[in-house]
Motif scaffolding. Structure first.
Motif, PDB file in Angstrom:
ATOM      1  N   LEU A   2       0.782  -1.315  -0.040  1.00  0.00           N
ATOM      2  CA  LEU A   2       0.006   0.060  -0.084  1.00  0.00           C
ATOM      3  C   LEU A   2       1.050   1.164   0.104  1.00  0.00           C
ATOM      4  CD1 LEU A   2      -2.914   1.206  -0.027  1.00  0.00           C
ATOM      5  CD2 LEU A   2      -2.634   1.017   2.616  1.00  0.00           C
ATOM      6  N   LEU A   5       2.511   1.930  -3.549  1.00  0.00           N
ATOM      7  CA  LEU A   5       1.248   2.441  -4.426  1.00  0.00           C
ATOM      8  C   LEU A   5       0.973   3.931  -3.930  1.00  0.00           C
ATOM      9  CD1 LEU A   5      -0.822   1.715  -6.689  1.00  0.00           C
ATOM     10  CD2 LEU A   5      -2.296   1.257  -4.833  1.00  0.00           C
ATOM     11  N   THR A 133      -5.084  -8.052   1.100  1.00  0.00           N
ATOM     12  CA  THR A 133      -4.824  -7.084  -0.033  1.00  0.00           C
ATOM     13  C   THR A 133      -6.290  -6.262  -0.334  1.00  0.00           C
ATOM     14  OG1 THR A 133      -5.487  -8.582  -1.727  1.00  0.00           O
ATOM     15  CG2 THR A 133      -3.149  -8.542  -1.188  1.00  0.00           C
ATOM     16  N   ILE A 153      -6.241  -4.373  -4.005  1.00  0.00           N
ATOM     17  CA  ILE A 153      -5.011  -3.901  -4.636  1.00  0.00           C
ATOM     18  C   ILE A 153      -4.174  -4.750  -5.132  1.00  0.00           C
ATOM     19  CG2 ILE A 153      -4.907  -1.695  -3.382  1.00  0.00           C
ATOM     20  CD1 ILE A 153      -2.578  -2.717  -1.597  1.00  0.00           C
ATOM     21  N   ALA A 156      -5.973  -5.260 -10.908  1.00  0.00           N
ATOM     22  CA  ALA A 156      -6.012  -3.984 -11.581  1.00  0.00           C
ATOM     23  C   ALA A 156      -7.117  -2.850 -11.463  1.00  0.00           C
ATOM     24  CB  ALA A 156      -5.690  -3.994 -13.266  1.00  0.00           C
ATOM     25  N   ARG A 159      -6.585  -1.544  -7.710  1.00  0.00           N
ATOM     26  CA  ARG A 159      -5.761  -0.355  -7.730  1.00  0.00           C
ATOM     27  C   ARG A 159      -6.074   0.769  -8.394  1.00  0.00           C
ATOM     28  NH1 ARG A 159      -2.326  -4.827  -9.037  1.00  0.00           N
ATOM     29  NH2 ARG A 159      -2.283  -4.655 -11.266  1.00  0.00           N
ATOM     30  N   ARG A 160      -6.792   0.734  -9.585  1.00  0.00           N
ATOM     31  CA  ARG A 160      -7.570   1.919 -10.110  1.00  0.00           C
ATOM     32  C   ARG A 160      -8.377   2.617  -9.321  1.00  0.00           C
ATOM     33  NH1 ARG A 160      -9.873  -0.637 -13.995  1.00  0.00           N
ATOM     34  NH2 ARG A 160      -7.865  -0.650 -15.289  1.00  0.00           N
ATOM     35  N   LEU A 162      -8.228   2.773  -5.940  1.00  0.00           N
ATOM     36  CA  LEU A 162      -7.383   3.489  -4.915  1.00  0.00           C
ATOM     37  C   LEU A 162      -6.732   4.607  -5.421  1.00  0.00           C
ATOM     38  CD1 LEU A 162      -6.833   3.419  -1.879  1.00  0.00           C
ATOM     39  CD2 LEU A 162      -4.919   1.745  -2.278  1.00  0.00           C
ATOM     40  N   ILE A 163      -6.500   4.533  -6.723  1.00  0.00           N
ATOM     41  CA  ILE A 163      -5.505   5.567  -7.223  1.00  0.00           C
ATOM     42  C   ILE A 163      -6.782   6.889  -7.397  1.00  0.00           C
ATOM     43  CG2 ILE A 163      -4.552   6.397  -9.341  1.00  0.00           C
ATOM     44  CD1 ILE A 163      -2.956   3.538  -9.376  1.00  0.00           C
TER      45      ILE A 163
END
Length: 310
Positions: A2, A5, A133, A153, A156, A159-160, A162-163
């Motif tokens: 984390l 990232l 995760t 995360i 993909a 992660r997108r 969270l970003i």
């Protein structure tokens, strides 16, 4: 994983901020220089360098698994050390198993009492829980807790998501992060300043007393009571003196400022239990009864902080 990232996102945001400000400085158009110098990236979110730590200023024996702090968009991107609880934007609580999500949320709620206590300008706080995760964002309000869907995360799509959250936090207005812009900390002077406004008055005599529609500034000289709970009205009381916008004293009188969530479901102007309306009535009546003038507090300012949020 984390922290890596979060740092990755901060590096990209800082690079974009640098390009935007340089483009504005090199432009021949004054209008474009002004517009470009105001980058859409308002801040960076950076994690603490180590897990399981106790930040300075915590009033209990608490150990955070992680924390996020906000830094200027031009700040060097690195892991943060020696964090004070006054600077924590979001606490991160981690568990090894995804089945311990509720335990992580409970721990985040309990630990955020210290954030409210050390940050008098926090209206609400954010937290992140990391279970295996899977990451969840928690919005801790004064009367409820909202928890997002899980963002894995390890995928993909997770992660997108969270970003997107990290970018939104870096671009949104300060008040949407949970801060009250009428209470601000001046770092170089290490002082708190409170802007006081007035609600409309009920009587002609009260309206005559409210001659200034602009905010009156006060410098906090002492904390009388801190918001040391995770829910409720989050009442705070400050001993203060009048000052200018920069915190320089301009008055000799000492006042007590009370800040709290209004306990009503009605518009403040229609609430018969409003402390502002009650104290205004007391102040008005005491003006014609000098014999008991010293028995009750008299109100100097009274108002409700309102925001326009997109």
């Amino acid at each position: 994983m984390l922290s890596a990232l979060i740092v990755y996102v901060a590096l990209h945001l800082r690079s974009r901020h640098k390009k935007e400000t340089q483009a504005g400085a090199q432009s021949r158009s004054p209008t474009r220089r002004i517009a470009a110098s105001e980058s859409v990236i308002k801040r960076l979110l950076l994690p603490h360098g180590k897990g399981d730590f106790t930040p300075s200023g915590v009033d209990e024996d608490m150990r955070f698994d992680g924390a996020l702090v906000t830094c200027p968009a031009s700040h060097k991107v690195d892991l943060q050390e020696d964090i004070h609880c006054r600077d924590v934007f979001a606490i991160i609580e981690a568990k090894k198993s995804a089945a311990l999500q509720k335990d992580a949320v409970k721990q985040a709620i309990r630990y955020n009492r210290s954030v409210y206590s050390s940050q008098p300008n926090r209206r609400f706080v954010w937290s992140l829980t990391v279970c295996a995760t899977r990451v969840c964002a928690c919005l801790l309000l004064h009367d409820t807790v909202l928890v997002s869907k899980r963002m894995d995360i390890a995928t993909a799509s997770g992660r997108r998501q969270l970003i997107q959250l990290l970018v939104n936090w870096s671009m949104c207005d300060q008040l949407q992060l949970g801060y009250d812009p009428t209470i601000r900390y001046i770092l170089d002077k290490r002082i708190w300043i409170i802007d006081c406004f007035d609600d409309p008055a009920d009587t002609e005599q009260q309206r005559h007393a409210l001659t200034n529609s602009l905010p009156t500034h006060y410098r906090v000289s002492e904390f009388l009571f801190r918001a040391n709970s995770v829910e409720g009205r989050h009442t705070r009381c400050f001993l203060s003196v009048q000052c200018d916008e920069d915190g320089e004293d301009i008055g000799s009188g000492i006042v007590v400022i009370k800040d709290a969530w209004a306990a009503t479901q009605h518009p403040p102007e229609q609430d018969e239990r409003s402390e502002i309306r009650i104290l205004r009535s007391i102040t008005e009546k005491l003006s014609i009864a000098p014999g008991i003038d010293h028995l009750y507090p008299k109100i100097k300012h009274g108002g409700h902080v309102r925001f326009k949020v997109n």
